[in-house]
Design an enzyme around this catalytic site. Structure first.
Site, mmCIF file in Angstrom:
data_model
loop_
_atom_site.group_PDB
_atom_site.id
_atom_site.type_symbol
_atom_site.label_atom_id
_atom_site.label_comp_id
_atom_site.label_asym_id
_atom_site.label_seq_id
_atom_site.Cartn_x
_atom_site.Cartn_y
_atom_site.Cartn_z
ATOM 1 C CB THR A 57 3.551 -0.320 -12.167
ATOM 2 O OG1 THR A 57 4.553 -0.101 -13.169
ATOM 3 C CG2 THR A 57 3.858 0.559 -10.961
ATOM 4 C CD1 TRP A 105 7.837 -5.205 -8.452
ATOM 5 C CD2 TRP A 105 7.080 -3.556 -7.145
ATOM 6 N NE1 TRP A 105 8.838 -4.878 -7.560
ATOM 7 C CE2 TRP A 105 8.400 -3.869 -6.748
ATOM 8 C CE3 TRP A 105 6.396 -2.545 -6.456
ATOM 9 C CZ2 TRP A 105 9.039 -3.204 -5.708
ATOM 10 C CZ3 TRP A 105 7.040 -1.888 -5.416
ATOM 11 C CH2 TRP A 105 8.345 -2.211 -5.051
ATOM 12 C CG HIS A 106 3.006 -1.081 -5.832
ATOM 13 N ND1 HIS A 106 3.437 -0.702 -7.092
ATOM 14 C CD2 HIS A 106 3.602 -0.218 -4.966
ATOM 15 C CE1 HIS A 106 4.233 0.339 -6.983
ATOM 16 N NE2 HIS A 106 4.363 0.650 -5.715
ATOM 17 N N GLY A 107 1.223 -5.393 -5.317
ATOM 18 C CA GLY A 107 0.417 -6.307 -4.526
ATOM 19 C C GLY A 107 -0.376 -7.285 -5.372
ATOM 20 C CG PHE A 149 4.350 -3.346 -1.346
ATOM 21 C CD1 PHE A 149 3.146 -3.933 -1.658
ATOM 22 C CD2 PHE A 149 4.350 -2.076 -0.794
ATOM 23 C CE1 PHE A 149 1.952 -3.264 -1.441
ATOM 24 C CE2 PHE A 149 3.162 -1.393 -0.580
ATOM 25 C CZ PHE A 149 1.958 -1.987 -0.898
#
Length: 465
Positions: A316, A319-321, A465
Protein backbone atom coordinates in the site's frame (compact mmCIF):
# COMPACT_ATOMS: atom_id res chain seq x y z
CA UNK A 1 -6.65 18.43 -17.34
CA UNK A 2 -8.03 19.01 -13.85
CA UNK A 3 -11.74 18.87 -13.02
CA UNK A 4 -11.11 22.10 -11.14
CA UNK A 5 -9.99 24.04 -14.21
CA UNK A 6 -11.78 26.59 -16.37
CA UNK A 7 -11.10 24.67 -19.58
CA UNK A 8 -12.70 21.52 -18.15
CA UNK A 9 -15.69 23.27 -16.62
CA UNK A 10 -16.59 25.54 -19.52
CA UNK A 11 -15.28 23.74 -22.60
CA UNK A 12 -14.59 20.02 -22.27
CA UNK A 13 -17.45 18.98 -19.98
CA UNK A 14 -20.25 20.96 -21.71
CA UNK A 15 -19.25 19.59 -25.14
CA UNK A 16 -19.17 15.98 -23.90
CA UNK A 17 -22.50 16.37 -22.09
CA UNK A 18 -24.22 17.91 -25.10
CA UNK A 19 -22.96 15.19 -27.45
CA UNK A 20 -23.82 12.45 -24.94
CA UNK A 21 -27.44 13.56 -24.56
CA UNK A 22 -28.08 14.66 -28.16
CA UNK A 23 -26.73 11.60 -29.97
CA UNK A 24 -28.68 8.30 -30.05
CA UNK A 25 -28.24 5.64 -27.37
CA UNK A 26 -25.85 3.54 -29.45
CA UNK A 27 -23.40 6.46 -29.61
CA UNK A 28 -23.24 7.19 -25.87
CA UNK A 29 -20.37 4.81 -25.08
CA UNK A 30 -18.31 5.84 -28.14
CA UNK A 31 -18.77 9.52 -27.19
CA UNK A 32 -17.61 8.84 -23.63
CA UNK A 33 -14.67 6.79 -24.91
CA UNK A 34 -13.56 9.47 -27.34
CA UNK A 35 -13.92 12.14 -24.66
CA UNK A 36 -11.94 10.01 -22.20
CA UNK A 37 -9.07 9.50 -24.66
CA UNK A 38 -8.93 13.24 -25.37
CA UNK A 39 -9.02 13.94 -21.63
CA UNK A 40 -6.15 11.52 -21.00
CA UNK A 41 -4.05 12.82 -23.90
CA UNK A 42 -4.45 16.44 -22.80
CA UNK A 43 -1.41 16.56 -20.53
CA UNK A 44 0.94 13.84 -21.88
CA UNK A 45 -0.16 12.83 -25.43
CA UNK A 46 2.69 10.33 -25.80
CA UNK A 47 1.25 8.17 -23.01
CA UNK A 48 -1.96 7.69 -24.98
CA UNK A 49 -0.07 4.96 -26.86
CA UNK A 50 0.67 3.23 -23.54
CA UNK A 51 -3.03 3.42 -22.66
CA UNK A 52 -4.04 1.93 -26.03
CA UNK A 53 -1.49 -0.86 -25.57
CA UNK A 54 -2.92 -1.64 -22.12
CA UNK A 55 -6.45 -1.76 -23.50
CA UNK A 56 -5.66 -4.11 -26.40
CA UNK A 57 -3.29 -6.32 -24.42
CA UNK A 58 -5.69 -6.83 -21.53
CA UNK A 59 -8.69 -7.26 -23.80
CA UNK A 60 -6.92 -10.13 -25.58
CA UNK A 61 -5.72 -11.64 -22.29
CA UNK A 62 -9.24 -11.54 -20.89
CA UNK A 63 -10.53 -13.44 -23.91
CA UNK A 64 -7.70 -15.98 -23.61
CA UNK A 65 -8.33 -16.60 -19.89
CA UNK A 66 -12.06 -16.97 -20.50
CA UNK A 67 -11.45 -19.42 -23.34
CA UNK A 68 -9.20 -21.55 -21.11
CA UNK A 69 -11.37 -21.62 -17.98
CA UNK A 70 -12.02 -25.32 -18.61
CA UNK A 71 -8.26 -25.90 -18.35
CA UNK A 72 -7.24 -24.28 -15.06
CA UNK A 73 -3.53 -24.79 -15.72
CA UNK A 74 -3.66 -22.91 -19.02
CA UNK A 75 -5.89 -20.20 -17.56
CA UNK A 76 -3.52 -19.77 -14.63
CA UNK A 77 -0.53 -19.40 -16.96
CA UNK A 78 -2.37 -16.72 -18.90
CA UNK A 79 -3.32 -14.96 -15.66
CA UNK A 80 0.26 -15.01 -14.32
CA UNK A 81 1.58 -13.70 -17.64
CA UNK A 82 -0.98 -10.89 -17.70
CA UNK A 83 -0.37 -9.82 -14.10
CA UNK A 84 3.39 -9.93 -14.65
CA UNK A 85 3.18 -7.68 -17.72
CA UNK A 86 0.83 -5.18 -16.05
CA UNK A 87 3.01 -4.96 -12.95
CA UNK A 88 6.16 -4.73 -15.09
CA UNK A 89 4.72 -1.75 -16.97
CA UNK A 90 3.67 -0.10 -13.71
CA UNK A 91 7.03 -0.92 -12.14
CA UNK A 92 9.05 0.44 -15.06
CA UNK A 93 7.35 3.82 -15.15
CA UNK A 94 6.83 4.26 -11.42
CA UNK A 95 9.68 2.45 -9.69
CA UNK A 96 12.65 2.25 -12.09
CA UNK A 97 14.22 5.43 -10.78
CA UNK A 98 13.58 4.47 -7.14
CA UNK A 99 15.15 1.00 -7.54
CA UNK A 100 18.20 2.18 -9.49
CA UNK A 101 18.79 5.15 -7.21
CA UNK A 102 18.58 2.86 -4.16
CA UNK A 103 21.09 0.46 -5.75
CA UNK A 104 23.44 3.33 -6.57
CA UNK A 105 23.30 4.46 -2.95
CA UNK A 106 23.69 0.98 -1.44
CA UNK A 107 26.32 -0.48 -3.78
CA UNK A 108 29.57 0.84 -5.27
CA UNK A 109 27.92 1.27 -8.66
CA UNK A 110 26.63 4.14 -10.73
CA UNK A 111 23.84 2.86 -12.97
CA UNK A 112 22.69 5.75 -15.17
CA UNK A 113 18.98 6.37 -15.60
CA UNK A 114 16.70 9.16 -16.69
CA UNK A 115 13.70 10.24 -14.66
CA UNK A 116 10.52 9.95 -16.70
CA UNK A 117 7.21 11.68 -16.20
CA UNK A 118 4.77 9.30 -14.56
CA UNK A 119 1.79 8.45 -16.78
CA UNK A 120 -1.21 10.10 -15.15
CA UNK A 121 -3.43 7.69 -13.24
CA UNK A 122 -1.35 4.60 -14.06
CA UNK A 123 -1.69 3.20 -10.52
CA UNK A 124 -5.46 3.59 -10.64
CA UNK A 125 -6.17 2.15 -14.07
CA UNK A 126 -3.66 -0.70 -13.60
CA UNK A 127 -5.55 -1.83 -10.50
CA UNK A 128 -8.87 -1.54 -12.36
CA UNK A 129 -7.53 -3.70 -15.18
CA UNK A 130 -6.21 -6.29 -12.71
CA UNK A 131 -9.60 -6.48 -11.00
CA UNK A 132 -11.16 -7.34 -14.36
CA UNK A 133 -8.55 -9.96 -15.30
CA UNK A 134 -8.64 -11.66 -11.89
CA UNK A 135 -12.43 -11.68 -11.76
CA UNK A 136 -12.62 -13.22 -15.23
CA UNK A 137 -10.20 -15.93 -14.06
CA UNK A 138 -12.26 -16.52 -10.92
CA UNK A 139 -15.45 -16.74 -12.96
CA UNK A 140 -16.97 -13.83 -11.03
CA UNK A 141 -17.67 -11.82 -14.21
CA UNK A 142 -18.20 -12.63 -17.86
CA UNK A 143 -15.46 -11.64 -20.24
CA UNK A 144 -16.09 -8.38 -22.08
CA UNK A 145 -16.18 -9.17 -25.81
CA UNK A 146 -16.86 -5.61 -26.95
CA UNK A 147 -13.50 -3.87 -27.30
CA UNK A 148 -15.03 -0.39 -27.16
CA UNK A 149 -16.91 -1.14 -23.93
CA UNK A 150 -13.76 -2.58 -22.37
CA UNK A 151 -11.79 0.48 -23.47
CA UNK A 152 -14.43 2.71 -21.88
CA UNK A 153 -14.12 0.81 -18.58
CA UNK A 154 -10.35 1.38 -18.56
CA UNK A 155 -10.34 5.01 -19.69
CA UNK A 156 -13.57 6.53 -18.32
CA UNK A 157 -12.48 10.09 -17.58
CA UNK A 158 -14.58 10.80 -14.44
CA UNK A 159 -12.52 8.36 -12.37
CA UNK A 160 -9.49 7.73 -14.57
CA UNK A 161 -6.79 9.78 -12.87
CA UNK A 162 -7.75 9.62 -9.20
CA UNK A 163 -10.36 6.98 -8.65
CA UNK A 164 -12.39 5.74 -7.00
CA UNK A 165 -10.93 2.43 -8.17
CA UNK A 166 -13.97 0.87 -9.82
CA UNK A 167 -13.86 -2.91 -9.96
CA UNK A 168 -15.24 -4.39 -13.16
CA UNK A 169 -17.92 -6.32 -11.29
CA UNK A 170 -19.31 -3.01 -10.01
CA UNK A 171 -19.77 -1.55 -13.47
CA UNK A 172 -20.22 -4.51 -15.82
CA UNK A 173 -23.99 -4.13 -16.23
CA UNK A 174 -23.81 -0.34 -16.34
CA UNK A 175 -21.63 -0.46 -19.45
CA UNK A 176 -24.61 -1.94 -21.29
CA UNK A 177 -27.68 -0.78 -19.35
CA UNK A 178 -27.91 2.40 -17.30
CA UNK A 179 -30.52 5.04 -16.67
CA UNK A 180 -30.14 8.76 -17.21
CA UNK A 181 -32.71 11.11 -15.69
CA UNK A 182 -33.10 14.74 -14.68
CA UNK A 183 -33.14 13.73 -11.01
CA UNK A 184 -29.97 11.66 -11.32
CA UNK A 185 -28.27 14.41 -13.32
CA UNK A 186 -29.21 16.91 -10.61
CA UNK A 187 -27.83 14.65 -7.87
CA UNK A 188 -24.64 14.30 -9.89
CA UNK A 189 -24.34 18.05 -10.34
CA UNK A 190 -24.70 18.58 -6.58
CA UNK A 191 -22.07 15.91 -5.87
CA UNK A 192 -19.77 17.57 -8.39
CA UNK A 193 -20.25 21.09 -7.03
CA UNK A 194 -19.78 19.87 -3.46
CA UNK A 195 -16.52 18.20 -4.47
CA UNK A 196 -15.41 21.26 -6.44
CA UNK A 197 -16.01 23.50 -3.42
CA UNK A 198 -14.12 21.11 -1.13
CA UNK A 199 -11.19 21.04 -3.52
CA UNK A 200 -11.07 24.72 -4.50
CA UNK A 201 -12.40 26.64 -1.50
CA UNK A 202 -11.09 24.43 1.32
CA UNK A 203 -8.16 22.29 0.14
CA UNK A 204 -6.51 25.02 -1.93
CA UNK A 205 -6.94 27.66 0.77
CA UNK A 206 -5.57 25.61 3.65
CA UNK A 207 -2.91 24.24 1.31
CA UNK A 208 -1.36 27.68 1.13
CA UNK A 209 -0.96 27.62 4.93
CA UNK A 210 0.84 24.28 4.74
CA UNK A 211 3.03 25.56 1.88
CA UNK A 212 4.05 28.59 3.95
CA UNK A 213 5.01 26.46 6.95
CA UNK A 214 6.88 23.92 4.80
CA UNK A 215 8.93 26.74 3.27
CA UNK A 216 10.12 28.03 6.67
CA UNK A 217 13.66 27.34 7.86
CA UNK A 218 13.64 24.63 10.58
CA UNK A 219 15.19 26.96 13.15
CA UNK A 220 12.22 29.33 12.71
CA UNK A 221 9.54 26.69 13.32
CA UNK A 222 8.07 26.35 16.80
CA UNK A 223 6.37 23.18 18.07
CA UNK A 224 2.90 24.68 17.63
CA UNK A 225 3.75 25.98 14.14
CA UNK A 226 4.96 22.52 13.11
CA UNK A 227 1.73 20.92 14.35
CA UNK A 228 -0.33 23.60 12.60
CA UNK A 229 1.53 22.95 9.34
CA UNK A 230 0.84 19.24 9.70
CA UNK A 231 -2.81 19.93 10.55
CA UNK A 232 -3.10 22.15 7.48
CA UNK A 233 -1.81 19.29 5.29
CA UNK A 234 -4.15 16.88 7.08
CA UNK A 235 -7.10 18.98 5.99
CA UNK A 236 -5.65 19.75 2.56
CA UNK A 237 -5.17 16.14 1.48
CA UNK A 238 -8.60 15.12 2.77
CA UNK A 239 -10.55 17.89 1.05
CA UNK A 240 -8.35 17.66 -2.04
CA UNK A 241 -8.73 13.91 -2.55
CA UNK A 242 -12.26 13.45 -1.23
CA UNK A 243 -13.35 16.52 -3.20
CA UNK A 244 -11.95 15.01 -6.38
CA UNK A 245 -13.65 11.69 -5.57
CA UNK A 246 -16.96 13.49 -5.03
CA UNK A 247 -16.55 15.17 -8.41
CA UNK A 248 -15.88 11.76 -9.99
CA UNK A 249 -19.00 10.24 -8.40
CA UNK A 250 -21.01 13.28 -9.48
CA UNK A 251 -19.77 13.09 -13.07
CA UNK A 252 -20.60 9.39 -13.11
CA UNK A 253 -24.19 10.13 -12.09
CA UNK A 254 -24.46 12.82 -14.78
CA UNK A 255 -23.65 10.14 -17.36
CA UNK A 256 -25.89 7.53 -15.72
CA UNK A 257 -23.24 5.57 -13.81
CA UNK A 258 -23.04 4.73 -10.11
CA UNK A 259 -19.51 4.71 -8.70
CA UNK A 260 -18.69 3.53 -5.17
CA UNK A 261 -18.16 6.03 -2.37
CA UNK A 262 -14.48 6.59 -1.62
CA UNK A 263 -14.53 8.55 1.67
CA UNK A 264 -16.83 8.53 4.68
CA UNK A 265 -15.70 11.18 7.19
CA UNK A 266 -12.40 9.44 8.09
CA UNK A 267 -11.35 12.05 10.65
CA UNK A 268 -14.20 11.13 13.01
CA UNK A 269 -12.64 7.67 13.49
CA UNK A 270 -11.91 6.36 16.97
CA UNK A 271 -9.17 3.96 15.85
CA UNK A 272 -6.80 3.52 12.93
CA UNK A 273 -8.71 0.38 11.97
CA UNK A 274 -11.85 2.49 11.60
CA UNK A 275 -9.91 5.21 9.78
CA UNK A 276 -8.94 2.80 7.01
CA UNK A 277 -12.55 1.69 6.64
CA UNK A 278 -13.40 5.33 5.89
CA UNK A 279 -10.36 6.61 3.95
CA UNK A 280 -9.81 5.72 0.26
CA UNK A 281 -12.35 2.93 0.62
CA UNK A 282 -11.94 1.65 -2.94
CA UNK A 283 -8.17 1.09 -2.48
CA UNK A 284 -8.61 -0.67 0.86
CA UNK A 285 -11.33 -2.84 -0.71
CA UNK A 286 -9.07 -3.70 -3.65
CA UNK A 287 -6.16 -4.80 -1.46
CA UNK A 288 -8.48 -6.78 0.80
CA UNK A 289 -10.16 -8.64 -2.07
CA UNK A 290 -7.18 -9.26 -4.35
CA UNK A 291 -4.26 -9.60 -1.94
CA UNK A 292 -5.17 -9.86 1.75
CA UNK A 293 -7.84 -12.58 1.41
CA UNK A 294 -5.85 -14.66 -1.14
CA UNK A 295 -2.93 -14.60 1.31
CA UNK A 296 -5.24 -16.12 3.91
CA UNK A 297 -6.61 -12.97 5.53
CA UNK A 298 -7.08 -13.42 9.27
CA UNK A 299 -8.05 -17.09 9.00
CA UNK A 300 -4.47 -18.18 9.54
CA UNK A 301 -2.13 -18.54 12.53
CA UNK A 302 -1.10 -15.29 14.21
CA UNK A 303 2.37 -15.19 12.65
CA UNK A 304 0.96 -15.55 9.14
CA UNK A 305 -1.72 -12.98 9.85
CA UNK A 306 0.93 -10.49 10.93
CA UNK A 307 2.88 -11.32 7.77
CA UNK A 308 -0.23 -10.75 5.66
CA UNK A 309 -0.86 -7.34 7.21
CA UNK A 310 2.75 -6.25 6.77
CA UNK A 311 2.83 -7.39 3.13
CA UNK A 312 -0.42 -5.59 2.33
CA UNK A 313 0.65 -2.37 3.99
CA UNK A 314 4.16 -2.44 2.55
CA UNK A 315 2.58 -2.65 -0.91
CA UNK A 316 0.00 0.00 0.00
CA UNK A 317 2.85 2.35 0.82
CA UNK A 318 4.67 1.54 -2.42
CA UNK A 319 1.46 1.99 -4.40
CA UNK A 320 1.33 5.58 -3.21
CA UNK A 321 4.87 6.44 -4.17
CA UNK A 322 8.33 5.22 -5.12
CA UNK A 323 10.29 6.46 -2.12
CA UNK A 324 11.42 5.13 1.24
CA UNK A 325 9.15 7.49 3.15
CA UNK A 326 6.14 5.84 1.46
CA UNK A 327 7.49 2.42 2.41
CA UNK A 328 7.81 3.66 6.00
CA UNK A 329 4.30 5.16 5.82
CA UNK A 330 2.82 1.82 4.77
CA UNK A 331 4.70 -0.18 7.40
CA UNK A 332 3.80 2.44 10.03
CA UNK A 333 0.12 1.73 9.47
CA UNK A 334 0.68 -2.01 9.23
CA UNK A 335 2.36 -2.04 12.65
CA UNK A 336 -0.35 0.14 14.22
CA UNK A 337 -3.10 -2.11 12.84
CA UNK A 338 -1.32 -5.19 14.21
CA UNK A 339 -1.03 -3.56 17.64
CA UNK A 340 -4.70 -2.56 17.57
CA UNK A 341 -5.79 -6.02 16.47
CA UNK A 342 -3.91 -7.94 19.15
CA UNK A 343 -3.51 -5.49 22.04
CA UNK A 344 -5.56 -2.27 21.86
CA UNK A 345 -8.88 -3.01 20.19
CA UNK A 346 -10.91 -3.82 23.32
CA UNK A 347 -9.26 -1.02 25.31
CA UNK A 348 -10.06 1.52 22.59
CA UNK A 349 -13.68 0.39 22.56
CA UNK A 350 -13.96 1.06 26.30
CA UNK A 351 -12.44 4.55 26.08
CA UNK A 352 -14.69 7.63 25.89
CA UNK A 353 -15.12 8.60 22.24
CA UNK A 354 -13.17 11.85 22.59
CA UNK A 355 -9.98 9.99 23.57
CA UNK A 356 -10.37 7.63 20.62
CA UNK A 357 -10.73 10.60 18.27
CA UNK A 358 -7.61 12.29 19.67
CA UNK A 359 -5.61 9.04 19.55
CA UNK A 360 -6.57 8.45 15.91
CA UNK A 361 -6.02 12.01 14.73
CA UNK A 362 -2.57 12.28 16.31
CA UNK A 363 -1.42 9.01 14.72
CA UNK A 364 -2.88 9.99 11.35
CA UNK A 365 -1.10 13.36 11.48
CA UNK A 366 2.22 11.67 12.27
CA UNK A 367 1.56 9.41 9.29
CA UNK A 368 0.99 12.43 7.04
CA UNK A 369 4.45 13.71 7.94
CA UNK A 370 5.90 10.55 6.40
CA UNK A 371 3.62 11.11 3.44
CA UNK A 372 4.29 14.77 2.64
CA UNK A 373 8.01 14.86 3.36
CA UNK A 374 10.38 14.73 0.36
CA UNK A 375 12.43 11.97 1.99
CA UNK A 376 12.60 9.75 5.05
CA UNK A 377 15.25 12.03 6.50
CA UNK A 378 13.04 15.05 5.88
CA UNK A 379 10.18 13.33 7.72
CA UNK A 380 12.44 12.65 10.70
CA UNK A 381 13.53 16.30 10.84
CA UNK A 382 9.93 17.53 10.72
CA UNK A 383 8.84 15.07 13.42
CA UNK A 384 11.64 16.35 15.65
CA UNK A 385 10.25 19.87 15.28
CA UNK A 386 6.76 18.64 16.21
CA UNK A 387 8.11 17.11 19.40
CA UNK A 388 10.32 20.00 20.48
CA UNK A 389 13.74 18.93 19.23
CA UNK A 390 15.40 21.98 17.68
CA UNK A 391 13.24 24.68 16.19
CA UNK A 392 12.00 27.91 17.71
CA UNK A 393 10.63 26.91 21.09
CA UNK A 394 7.11 25.78 21.91
CA UNK A 395 4.97 28.77 20.88
CA UNK A 396 5.83 31.92 18.97
CA UNK A 397 4.16 34.83 17.21
CA UNK A 398 4.09 32.94 13.89
CA UNK A 399 1.98 30.18 15.42
CA UNK A 400 -0.42 32.71 16.95
CA UNK A 401 -0.69 34.47 13.60
CA UNK A 402 -1.52 31.20 11.81
CA UNK A 403 -4.28 30.50 14.33
CA UNK A 404 -5.83 33.97 14.55
CA UNK A 405 -5.60 34.95 10.86
CA UNK A 406 -7.19 31.66 9.77
CA UNK A 407 -9.54 31.14 12.70
CA UNK A 408 -12.72 31.09 10.59
CA UNK A 409 -11.11 28.71 8.11
CA UNK A 410 -10.02 26.30 10.87
CA UNK A 411 -13.59 26.21 12.23
CA UNK A 412 -15.08 25.55 8.76
CA UNK A 413 -12.53 22.80 8.07
CA UNK A 414 -13.25 21.06 11.37
CA UNK A 415 -17.03 21.18 10.86
CA UNK A 416 -16.84 20.17 7.19
CA UNK A 417 -14.73 17.11 7.99
CA UNK A 418 -17.54 15.74 10.19
CA UNK A 419 -21.14 14.78 9.31
CA UNK A 420 -22.45 17.77 11.28
CA UNK A 421 -22.83 20.13 8.32
CA UNK A 422 -24.44 17.61 5.98
CA UNK A 423 -26.84 16.13 8.53
CA UNK A 424 -27.73 19.57 9.83
CA UNK A 425 -28.51 20.72 6.30
CA UNK A 426 -30.65 17.66 5.61
CA UNK A 427 -32.55 18.01 8.89
CA UNK A 428 -33.24 21.73 9.17
CA UNK A 429 -33.68 22.62 5.51
CA UNK A 430 -35.61 19.52 4.45
CA UNK A 431 -38.90 21.40 4.06
CA UNK A 432 -37.42 23.92 1.67
CA UNK A 433 -34.75 21.63 0.29
CA UNK A 434 -35.31 22.35 -3.42
CA UNK A 435 -34.92 26.10 -2.96
CA UNK A 436 -32.03 25.66 -0.52
CA UNK A 437 -30.25 23.30 -2.90
CA UNK A 438 -30.45 25.77 -5.77
CA UNK A 439 -29.27 28.74 -3.71
CA UNK A 440 -26.51 26.96 -1.80
CA UNK A 441 -25.05 24.95 -4.66
CA UNK A 442 -25.25 27.89 -7.08
CA UNK A 443 -23.41 29.99 -4.49
CA UNK A 444 -20.73 27.33 -3.98
CA UNK A 445 -20.24 27.01 -7.73
CA UNK A 446 -19.92 30.75 -8.26
CA UNK A 447 -17.49 31.09 -5.35
CA UNK A 448 -15.39 28.24 -6.72
CA UNK A 449 -15.27 29.79 -10.18
CA UNK A 450 -14.35 33.16 -8.69
CA UNK A 451 -11.45 31.48 -6.86
CA UNK A 452 -10.25 29.71 -10.02
CA UNK A 453 -10.33 32.95 -12.00
CA UNK A 454 -8.45 35.01 -9.41
CA UNK A 455 -6.02 32.50 -7.85
CA UNK A 456 -3.19 30.50 -9.42
CA UNK A 457 -2.69 27.98 -6.58
CA UNK A 458 -4.59 24.90 -7.76
CA UNK A 459 -2.55 21.71 -7.20
CA UNK A 460 -3.91 18.18 -7.10
CA UNK A 461 -1.94 16.06 -4.62
CA UNK A 462 -2.87 12.62 -5.98
CA UNK A 463 -1.71 13.42 -9.53
CA UNK A 464 1.70 11.94 -8.62
CA UNK A 465 0.16 8.53 -7.90
Amino acid sequence: MLFSSIVFLFTFLPIILILYYVLPKGMKNPVLLLGSLIFYAWGEPIYLFLMIFSIIFNYICGLDISRNLGDKKAARKSLVFNVAVNLAVLGFFKYEGFVLNSLNMALPVDIPFREMALPVGISFYTFQILSYIIDVYRGNVKVQKNLLDFALYVTMFPQLIAGPIVKYAEIDEQLHVRTESIGKFGDGAMFFIRGLAKKVLLANTIGMVYTDVAAMAPEDVSVVTAWLGCLAYTFQIYFDFSGYSDMAVGLGKMFGFEFPRNFYYPYVSKSITEFWRRWHISLSSWFREYLYIPLGGNRVPVKKHIRNLLVVWLLTGLWHGAAWNFVAWGLYYGIILIIEKYFLQKKLERLPAVFGHIYSLVLVMIGWVLFFSPSLGGAWEYLKLMFGVGGHGFLDSQALYLVVSNLGLWVVLILASTPVVYYGYEKYLARKKAVADILIYAGLFLLSIAYLVTETYNPFLYFRF
